[in-house]
Design a protein around this motif. Structure first.
Motif, PDB file in Angstrom:
ATOM      1  N   PRO A  46       0.805  -1.222   0.000  1.00 38.72           N
ATOM      2  CA  PRO A  46       0.000   0.000   0.000  1.00 38.72           C
ATOM      3  C   PRO A  46       0.841   1.277   0.000  1.00 38.72           C
ATOM      4  O   PRO A  46       2.031   1.252   0.332  1.00 38.72           O
ATOM      5  CB  PRO A  46      -0.794  -0.109   1.310  1.00 38.72           C
ATOM      6  CG  PRO A  46       0.064  -0.944   2.205  1.00 38.72           C
ATOM      7  CD  PRO A  46       0.795  -1.910   1.310  1.00 38.72           C
ATOM      8  N   THR A  47       0.216   2.380  -0.357  1.00 38.14           N
ATOM      9  CA  THR A  47       0.839   3.695  -0.224  1.00 38.14           C
ATOM     10  C   THR A  47       1.061   3.952   1.269  1.00 38.14           C
ATOM     11  O   THR A  47       0.178   3.677   2.082  1.00 38.14           O
ATOM     12  CB  THR A  47      -0.109   4.784  -0.782  1.00 38.14           C
ATOM     13  OG1 THR A  47      -0.506   4.420  -2.096  1.00 38.14           O
ATOM     14  CG2 THR A  47       0.577   6.144  -0.805  1.00 38.14           C
ATOM     15  N   PRO A  48       2.243   4.471   1.655  1.00 37.39           N
ATOM     16  CA  PRO A  48       2.502   4.722   3.080  1.00 37.39           C
ATOM     17  C   PRO A  48       1.463   5.670   3.706  1.00 37.39           C
ATOM     18  O   PRO A  48       1.034   6.640   3.086  1.00 37.39           O
ATOM     19  CB  PRO A  48       3.897   5.363   3.067  1.00 37.39           C
ATOM     20  CG  PRO A  48       4.536   4.850   1.821  1.00 37.39           C
ATOM     21  CD  PRO A  48       3.430   4.723   0.818  1.00 37.39           C
ATOM     22  N   THR A 242       7.956   4.524  -6.901  1.00 36.09           N
ATOM     23  CA  THR A 242       8.796   4.985  -5.798  1.00 36.09           C
ATOM     24  C   THR A 242       8.059   4.947  -4.455  1.00 36.09           C
ATOM     25  O   THR A 242       8.648   4.677  -3.419  1.00 36.09           O
ATOM     26  CB  THR A 242       9.275   6.427  -6.086  1.00 36.09           C
ATOM     27  OG1 THR A 242       9.838   6.458  -7.398  1.00 36.09           O
ATOM     28  CG2 THR A 242      10.326   6.880  -5.097  1.00 36.09           C
ATOM     29  N   PHE A 243       6.757   5.251  -4.493  1.00 39.01           N
ATOM     30  CA  PHE A 243       5.982   5.324  -3.239  1.00 39.01           C
ATOM     31  C   PHE A 243       4.708   4.461  -3.287  1.00 39.01           C
ATOM     32  O   PHE A 243       3.765   4.740  -2.542  1.00 39.01           O
ATOM     33  CB  PHE A 243       5.596   6.788  -2.955  1.00 39.01           C
ATOM     34  CG  PHE A 243       6.777   7.700  -2.744  1.00 39.01           C
ATOM     35  CD1 PHE A 243       7.477   7.713  -1.547  1.00 39.01           C
ATOM     36  CD2 PHE A 243       7.199   8.554  -3.768  1.00 39.01           C
ATOM     37  CE1 PHE A 243       8.567   8.552  -1.359  1.00 39.01           C
ATOM     38  CE2 PHE A 243       8.286   9.405  -3.587  1.00 39.01           C
ATOM     39  CZ  PHE A 243       8.975   9.403  -2.378  1.00 39.01           C
ATOM     40  N   ASN A 244       4.656   3.472  -4.156  1.00 35.45           N
ATOM     41  CA  ASN A 244       3.446   2.634  -4.292  1.00 35.45           C
ATOM     42  C   ASN A 244       2.215   3.499  -4.550  1.00 35.45           C
ATOM     43  O   ASN A 244       1.214   3.413  -3.829  1.00 35.45           O
ATOM     44  CB  ASN A 244       3.195   1.796  -3.027  1.00 35.45           C
ATOM     45  CG  ASN A 244       4.303   0.811  -2.755  1.00 35.45           C
ATOM     46  OD1 ASN A 244       5.010   0.406  -3.676  1.00 35.45           O
ATOM     47  ND2 ASN A 244       4.460   0.432  -1.511  1.00 35.45           N
ATOM     48  N   MET A 245       2.276   4.335  -5.561  1.00 33.67           N
ATOM     49  CA  MET A 245       1.177   5.273  -5.817  1.00 33.67           C
ATOM     50  C   MET A 245       0.646   5.150  -7.248  1.00 33.67           C
ATOM     51  O   MET A 245       0.201   6.136  -7.833  1.00 33.67           O
ATOM     52  CB  MET A 245       1.628   6.715  -5.537  1.00 33.67           C
ATOM     53  CG  MET A 245       1.907   6.970  -4.060  1.00 33.67           C
ATOM     54  SD  MET A 245       2.604   8.605  -3.743  1.00 33.67           S
ATOM     55  CE  MET A 245       1.159   9.655  -3.949  1.00 33.67           C
ATOM     56  N   ALA A 285       5.241  13.051   0.154  1.00 35.18           N
ATOM     57  CA  ALA A 285       6.060  11.903  -0.248  1.00 35.18           C
ATOM     58  C   ALA A 285       7.506  12.328  -0.492  1.00 35.18           C
ATOM     59  O   ALA A 285       8.440  11.740   0.066  1.00 35.18           O
ATOM     60  CB  ALA A 285       5.469  11.256  -1.504  1.00 35.18           C
ATOM     61  N   LEU A 286       7.695  13.352  -1.300  1.00 37.46           N
ATOM     62  CA  LEU A 286       9.046  13.753  -1.706  1.00 37.46           C
ATOM     63  C   LEU A 286       9.840  14.361  -0.553  1.00 37.46           C
ATOM     64  O   LEU A 286      11.054  14.186  -0.465  1.00 37.46           O
ATOM     65  CB  LEU A 286       8.981  14.753  -2.863  1.00 37.46           C
ATOM     66  CG  LEU A 286       8.489  14.202  -4.207  1.00 37.46           C
ATOM     67  CD1 LEU A 286       8.239  15.343  -5.188  1.00 37.46           C
ATOM     68  CD2 LEU A 286       9.491  13.214  -4.792  1.00 37.46           C
TER      69      LEU A 286
END
Ligand SMILES: *Cc1c(COP(=O)(O)O)cnc(C)c1O
Length: 399
Positions: A46-48, A242-245, A285-286
């Protein structure tokens, strides 16, 4: 009434190569078979949480419910520029050298509209992400593929491009770390790309979707780190891998000011930008989730080791990837990749992607996606190992 004919650009689309596998998958599922899908390149994790919470906060804010700006919120573009500085040591002007994208696929697909007139050549690598070729075609361009061959590390041989073709070329898509081969490129390769681009006045479009998923301490570089790259190129990035998005649709394009501006111009005429709440989640995220890709890479590395060892135990000879979440592997018995994938599915319920689905030079290989939990990968490998007939190549030879 007679049917209204579809446009040539739709009729000319290549046949969907995975249709047969999709059908087989569906009918096996209907029979109650347990399918392990290692075909799709879509993260299973999942997305964090902090990113999801940032979206929730921003979504509750009425100011974010209106049309966003075309080029992206300045704070998002500034976050991108800061991330580039931290990660690659590359300085970008957030106003003129960064544009937000509705997923990087959107930008990759629209870019040729800004650079190709009918008849202009667009170069792309084969096997590769299918969007490059179709995007060139949709813009009226002439797609010319550069084969990626195993003997030279799946890098295109730019010296082999005929002079006449190179002169007609306006854009060149490259993608490292590469999907589907998982090959990586060193700086010397990017230097050759810059030299080629300068010589023939070609815009380099580097797709860096997998720059953050890497193993064994390897850190992929940005094309823009190369001297002279900014004069001839742009780079596409995505928060998807990069972030599961993947479902969120957020990416960006950076680099050459004229090209970024021209892509922005196409976009102002086609879309209305990226939901601001998603951009705020992107900033979160970034700016504050830098450890996430490291953690994901650790997980994928474990899975990679499991799959590489498991395939070897099946008598196969996979390439060991330094980056991406794919394992690229020659089909046993030099068989054709579609028959192999089909018989593997029918015999084991395991889905892999036939290499030819990524272009003719992908023939003879298949791709395993590491986007499944370890126990599922173990189960898949156990089943493959038992499928001796498939592995012997007996059932996957060209008829
Ligand atoms: C996944 C992927 C992308 C883009 O993903 P978006 O979700 O559209 O940002 C781009 N290029 C390659 C090679 C990919 O595999």
């Amino acid at each position: 009434m007679e049917e209204i004919p579809l446009a040539k650009r739709i009729l000319d689309l290549p046949p969907y190569l995975f249709a047969e596998i999709d059908r087989a998958k569906a009918s096996l599922r209907a029979e109650g078979k347990d399918i392990i899908d290692l075909g799709v390149g879509d993260p299973d994790l999942p997305t964090p949480e902090p990113i999801v919470r940032a979206l929730a906060r921003a979504a509750a804010e009425p100011a974010n419910h209106r049309y966003p700006s075309y080029e992206g919120l300045l704070p998002f573009r500034e976050a991108v520029a800061r991330w580039y500085r931290r990660r690659f040591g590359v300085d970008l002007d957030p106003v003129t050298e960064v544009v937000s994208l509705i997923g990087s696929k959107e930008g990759i697909a629209h870019l040729p509209l800004a650079f190709l007139d009918p008849g202009d050549v667009g170069l792309y690598t084969d096997p590769g992400y299918p969007v490059y070729r179709v995007a060139i075609l949709f813009a009226g361009g002439v797609p010319v593929s550069l084969p990626l061959r195993e003997e030279v590390g799946f890098l295109p041989d730019l010296d082999a491009v005929p002079e006449e073709t190179a002169r007609r070329a306006k854009i060149l898509y490259v993608n490292y770390p590469n999907n589907p081969t998982a090959a990586t490129a060193e700086k010397t390769f990017f230097e050759r790309v810059v030299a080629f681009a300068r010589r023939y006045r070609v815009l380099v479009c580097h797709d860096a979707a997998y720059s953050e998923i890497a193993f064994d301490g390897y850190r992929p570089s940005s094309f823009l780190e190369t001297e002279g790259a900014r004069e001839v190129g742009i780079e596409f990035h995505s928060l998807s891998k990069t972030f599961n998005m993947t479902g969120w649709r957020i990416g960006f394009c950076v680099g050459n000011e004229r090209a970024v501006g021209a892509l922005g111009k196409v976009k102002t005429n086609i879309d209305s930008g990226l939901f601001q709440a998603i951009q705020y989640a992107g900033i979160e995220a970034l700016e504050r989730n830098g450890k996430v890709p490291e953690e994901l890479s650790r997980i994928y590395q474990e899975r990679r080791d499991l799959v590489v060892n498991g395939l070897r135990a099946c008598g196969l000879d996979p390439f060991v990837p330094k980056a991406t979440f794919y394992v690229w592997c020659p089909v046993p018995g030099k068989g054709d990749s579609r028959s192999f994938a089909r018989s593997l599915l029918l015999n084991t319920g395991v889905v892999v992607t036939p290499g030819v689905g990524f272009g003719e030079h992908g023939e003879g290989y298949f791709r395993v996606s590491l986007t499944a939990a370890k126990d599922r990968l173990e189960e898949a490998l156990y089943r493959i190992r038992k499928a001796e007939e498939v592995l012997s190549g007996a059932s996957c030879r060209v008829p």
